[in-house]
Design an enzyme around this catalytic site. Structure first.
Site, PDB file in Angstrom:
ATOM      1  N   ASP A  39     -38.812 -34.471  43.818  1.00  0.00           N
ATOM      2  CA  ASP A  39     -40.058 -33.772  44.567  1.00  0.00           C
ATOM      3  C   ASP A  39     -40.500 -34.212  45.744  1.00  0.00           C
ATOM      4  O   ASP A  39     -39.797 -35.132  46.490  1.00  0.00           O
ATOM      5  CB  ASP A  39     -41.077 -33.542  43.569  1.00  0.00           C
ATOM      6  CG  ASP A  39     -41.905 -35.151  43.417  1.00  0.00           C
ATOM      7  OD1 ASP A  39     -41.346 -36.049  43.963  1.00  0.00           O
ATOM      8  OD2 ASP A  39     -42.651 -35.407  42.628  1.00  0.00           O
ATOM      9  N   ALA A  40     -41.539 -33.748  46.368  1.00  0.00           N
ATOM     10  CA  ALA A  40     -41.870 -34.080  48.005  1.00  0.00           C
ATOM     11  C   ALA A  40     -42.148 -35.635  47.691  1.00  0.00           C
ATOM     12  O   ALA A  40     -41.931 -36.400  48.962  1.00  0.00           O
ATOM     13  CB  ALA A  40     -43.031 -33.615  48.363  1.00  0.00           C
TER      14      ALA A  40
END
Length: 138
Positions: A11-12
């Site tokens: 994810d980020a």
């Protein structure tokens, strides 16, 4: 089953996105079944049986990050005629503690109409030979 964490899995924040653990567990179950002689396509074609996840409980304990090498395992907890309960976990290569653990109940359904059915007898006999196995760090 070894699994490498790729960029697309994160994810980020740079950690494995929570839903991707389900993909890792699905792949491990598929390979586990294949090792038992139960290939999904063959079961569907010959016996008209497919497997579905009926229930899953996931315990996210620690993150995994880009380039980590994970070990994903499957253990049979309970085998019934039409459903099995499995314990699955993913560990950082060589580590004793799981990063993520899950209890998964899979069910057998008829491919044609989606109705519950039993697992093929020969397959239930093979998994019964694997019992009792209990997860050590549930």
């Amino acid at each position: 089953m070894p699994v490498r964490v790729y960029y697309e899995d994160t994810d980020a924040g740079g950690i494995v996105y929570y839903a991707n653990w389900l993909r890792y567990f699905e792949r491990a179950r598929t390979d586990w079944l294949r090792a038992l002689g139960a290939e999904h396509t063959r079961l569907a074609e010959q016996a008209g049986v497919v497997f579905v996840v009926r229930e899953i409980a996931v315990d996210y304990r620690q993150p995994a990050r880009l380039d980590d090498l994970l070990e994903v395992e499957v253990r049979l907890i309970e085998a019934r005629r039409a459903s099995w309960t499995l314990w699955q976990c993913a560990r950082l290569g060589g580590q004793p503690e799981p990063l993520v653990a899950a209890t998964v109940r899979i069910a057998a359904i008829r491919r044609d109409d989606g109705r519950p059915t039993g697992f093929p007898r020969w397959l239930n006999e093979r998994v019964a030979a694997a019992l009792p196995q209990r997860p050590v760090d549930e």
